[in-house]
Design an enzyme around this catalytic site. Structure first.
Site, PDB file in Angstrom:
ATOM      1  N   LYS A   1       0.814  -1.226   0.000  1.00 48.62           N
ATOM      2  CA  LYS A   1       0.000   0.000   0.000  1.00 48.62           C
ATOM      3  C   LYS A   1       0.847   1.276   0.000  1.00 48.62           C
ATOM      4  O   LYS A   1       0.550   2.219  -0.714  1.00 48.62           O
ATOM      5  CB  LYS A   1      -0.924   0.013   1.223  1.00 48.62           C
ATOM      6  CG  LYS A   1      -2.039  -1.029   1.164  1.00 48.62           C
ATOM      7  CD  LYS A   1      -2.944  -0.863   2.369  1.00 48.62           C
ATOM      8  CE  LYS A   1      -4.035  -1.896   2.410  1.00 48.62           C
ATOM      9  NZ  LYS A   1      -4.999  -1.671   3.487  1.00 48.62           N
TER      10      LYS A   1
ATOM     11  N   ASP B   1     -10.102   2.647   2.536  1.00 43.81           N
ATOM     12  CA  ASP B   1     -10.106   2.148   3.924  1.00 43.81           C
ATOM     13  C   ASP B   1     -10.804   3.106   4.889  1.00 43.81           C
ATOM     14  O   ASP B   1     -11.619   2.684   5.721  1.00 43.81           O
ATOM     15  CB  ASP B   1      -8.680   1.882   4.415  1.00 43.81           C
ATOM     16  CG  ASP B   1      -8.143   0.540   3.919  1.00 43.81           C
ATOM     17  OD1 ASP B   1      -8.947  -0.322   3.520  1.00 43.81           O
ATOM     18  OD2 ASP B   1      -6.909   0.371   3.948  1.00 43.81           O
TER      19      ASP B   1
HETATM   20  P1  NAP Z   1       1.304  -1.721   9.310  1.00 47.96           P
HETATM   21  O1  NAP Z   1       1.496  -0.548   8.444  1.00 47.96           O
HETATM   22  O2  NAP Z   1       2.251  -2.833   9.214  1.00 47.96           O
HETATM   23  O3  NAP Z   1       1.200  -1.152  10.809  1.00 47.96           O
HETATM   24  C1  NAP Z   1       1.520  -1.899  11.793  1.00 47.96           C
HETATM   25  C2  NAP Z   1       1.284  -1.104  13.095  1.00 47.96           C
HETATM   26  O4  NAP Z   1       1.127  -2.092  14.050  1.00 47.96           O
HETATM   27  C3  NAP Z   1       2.440  -0.222  13.493  1.00 47.96           C
HETATM   28  O5  NAP Z   1       1.935   0.873  14.212  1.00 47.96           O
HETATM   29  C4  NAP Z   1       3.246  -1.153  14.405  1.00 47.96           C
HETATM   30  O6  NAP Z   1       3.977  -0.507  15.427  1.00 47.96           O
HETATM   31  C5  NAP Z   1       2.155  -1.958  15.048  1.00 47.96           C
HETATM   32  N1  NAP Z   1       2.613  -3.297  15.420  1.00 47.96           N
HETATM   33  C6  NAP Z   1       2.949  -4.317  14.603  1.00 47.96           C
HETATM   34  N2  NAP Z   1       3.290  -5.405  15.319  1.00 47.96           N
HETATM   35  C7  NAP Z   1       3.203  -5.046  16.612  1.00 47.96           C
HETATM   36  C8  NAP Z   1       3.452  -5.735  17.841  1.00 47.96           C
HETATM   37  N3  NAP Z   1       3.866  -7.021  17.854  1.00 47.96           N
HETATM   38  N4  NAP Z   1       3.246  -5.073  18.986  1.00 47.96           N
HETATM   39  C9  NAP Z   1       2.846  -3.778  18.989  1.00 47.96           C
HETATM   40  N5  NAP Z   1       2.596  -3.077  17.860  1.00 47.96           N
HETATM   41  C10 NAP Z   1       2.775  -3.711  16.687  1.00 47.96           C
HETATM   42  O7  NAP Z   1      -0.123  -2.428   9.058  1.00 47.96           O
HETATM   43  P2  NAP Z   1      -1.447  -1.751   8.548  1.00 47.96           P
HETATM   44  O8  NAP Z   1      -1.521  -1.884   7.074  1.00 47.96           O
HETATM   45  O9  NAP Z   1      -1.564  -0.415   9.167  1.00 47.96           O
HETATM   46  O10 NAP Z   1      -2.567  -2.772   9.117  1.00 47.96           O
HETATM   47  C11 NAP Z   1      -2.787  -2.950  10.502  1.00 47.96           C
HETATM   48  C12 NAP Z   1      -3.896  -4.002  10.710  1.00 47.96           C
HETATM   49  O11 NAP Z   1      -5.136  -3.549  10.157  1.00 47.96           O
HETATM   50  C13 NAP Z   1      -3.590  -5.326  10.010  1.00 47.96           C
HETATM   51  O12 NAP Z   1      -3.875  -6.394  10.904  1.00 47.96           O
HETATM   52  C14 NAP Z   1      -4.540  -5.358   8.831  1.00 47.96           C
HETATM   53  O13 NAP Z   1      -4.921  -6.676   8.489  1.00 47.96           O
HETATM   54  C15 NAP Z   1      -5.725  -4.567   9.374  1.00 47.96           C
HETATM   55  N6  NAP Z   1      -6.532  -3.937   8.285  1.00 47.96           N
HETATM   56  C16 NAP Z   1      -7.850  -4.270   8.169  1.00 47.96           C
HETATM   57  C17 NAP Z   1      -8.640  -3.684   7.185  1.00 47.96           C
HETATM   58  C18 NAP Z   1     -10.096  -4.052   7.055  1.00 47.96           C
HETATM   59  O14 NAP Z   1     -10.723  -3.753   6.012  1.00 47.96           O
HETATM   60  N7  NAP Z   1     -10.714  -4.658   8.053  1.00 47.96           N
HETATM   61  C19 NAP Z   1      -8.076  -2.746   6.302  1.00 47.96           C
HETATM   62  C20 NAP Z   1      -6.729  -2.412   6.456  1.00 47.96           C
HETATM   63  C21 NAP Z   1      -5.966  -3.019   7.449  1.00 47.96           C
HETATM   64  P3  NAP Z   1       5.451   0.106  15.147  1.00 47.96           P
HETATM   65  O15 NAP Z   1       5.213   1.432  14.506  1.00 47.96           O
HETATM   66  O16 NAP Z   1       6.049   0.186  16.491  1.00 47.96           O
HETATM   67  O17 NAP Z   1       6.155  -0.876  14.257  1.00 47.96           O
END
Ligand code: NAP
Length: 289
Positions: free
Chosen positions: A73, A109
């Site tokens: 993305k 989103d």
């Molecule tokens: P991302 O860019 O990889 O963001 C990850 C975030 O999660 C960062 O803030 C990271 O913290 C934190 N994180 C990751 N692992 C962690 C851990 N073990 N402990 C604490 N914090 C942690 O991912 P994203 O694209 O934003 O997506 C996040 C979630 O939303 C995913 O599970 C995705 O499947 C879900 N999602 C759902 C939809 C839907 O339509 N339902 C749409 C989009 C996304 P740091 O900054 O410290 O690394």
């Protein structure tokens, strides 16, 4: 409903890695079947190093539109020149539309989550939203909460510098006040009693067995807990909230809404009401959101 793939079938797709778990093919193909459209939606596992080549293949193969998921993305927002204002603000693209050979990047989103929160009657207007995470999904959650009229948004993230960077990017005149914290704020005795909604926008609970320490008891009884992760069963973030009889929702509603918006962008026709929802629930083995 079985459909023929033939020489005139136009493709839409999702690019991600991993992508096998994606529910988008089930949702979009159900809508094509209901509309008797000669289109098919497929999932391509595209590795990070092949993403630029995969983007170039969209016009070459006359693919009408492509959804993007992890890890593409943010790189798409850098690679695609023509972006919607929303994709630019979020720094992330989840929909690539093929406009007669030119790629246009958008992001559904935030609109998908906003629609779901409005349907859930989140009582967020004038109140405090806690958003956990600072990645692309958290940016969408912040924008959705701003649009619904949250007075304050507390961004809590493991890496506080990323929370601050997100705040800087999302600060706009007349929008909600924003506060930034580490994850230790999730047990803060001053913050949690004021929360109208707590949103998990991290993969915690999906990629880790446990969720971070959070003082569920301190939240108001009408606080809504919203997990962007969706699953067949209640997620680790939502389980303690369910035990306390708080209102909960997972990301299935957001996924349906963003999928319906993407379908319209790709095909220039709205999917029939309820079809994508029914397909998602069936593939999750659930009978309600
Ligand atoms: P991302 O860019 O990889 O963001 C990850 C975030 O999660 C960062 O803030 C990271 O913290 C934190 N994180 C990751 N692992 C962690 C851990 N073990 N402990 C604490 N914090 C942690 O991912 P994203 O694209 O934003 O997506 C996040 C979630 O939303 C995913 O599970 C995705 O499947 C879900 N999602 C759902 C939809 C839907 O339509 N339902 C749409 C989009 C996304 P740091 O900054 O410290 O690394």
């Amino acid at each position: 409903m079985s459909r023929d793939i033939n020489g005139a079938t136009v493709l839409t797709a999702i690019f991600g890695d991993p992508v096998e778990h994606s529910k988008s093919p089930a949702m979009h193909n159900a809508a094509y079947a209901a509309l008797a459209m000669n289109r098919a939606y497929v999932a391509f596992r595209v590795r990070r190093e092949n993403f630029a080549a995969a983007l170039r293949a969209i016009p070459a193969l006359n693919i009408a539109g492509v959804n993007l998921t992890v890890p593409h993305k943010e790189s798409a927002a850098r690679l695609i020149r023509n972006l919607s204002a929303e994709a630019r603000l979020l720094g992330a693209v989840n929909c690539v539309i093929n406009r007669r050979g030119d790629l246009y990047g958008d992001n559904t989103d935030a609109r998908g989550l906003e629609r779901d929160l409005r349907e859930l009657k989140s009582h967020l207007r004038g109140g405090l939203a806690i958003v956990i995470g600072a990645g692309g999904a958290a940016a969408a959650a912040v924008l959705a909460c701003q649009r619904i009229g949250a007075r304050e948004i507390a961004i809590c993230n493991r890496t506080i510098a990323r929370a601050r960077a997100l705040k800087k990017r999302m600060t706009r005149p007349r929008a909600s006040a924003m506060l930034t914290f580490g994850l230790d704020a999730l047990t803060d005795a001053e913050l949690l009693p004021r929360a109208r909604i707590v949103v998990n926008a991290t993969p915690m609970g999906l990629t880790t067995p446990q969720f971070a320490s959070l003082d569920y008891d301190a939240t108001p009884t009408d606080c809504l807990f919203y997990d962007l992760i969706y699953a067949a069963q209640a997620t680790p973030f939502l389980r303690p909230a369910i035990a306390l009889k708080r209102r909960v929702a997972d990301g299935a509603g957001m996924l349906i809404n963003q999928g319906e918006l993407a379908f319209k962008l790709f095909n220039r026709i709205a999917p029939p009401a309820g079809v994508m929802k029914a397909a998602l629930l069936e593939s999750l083995g659930r009978n309600h959101l």
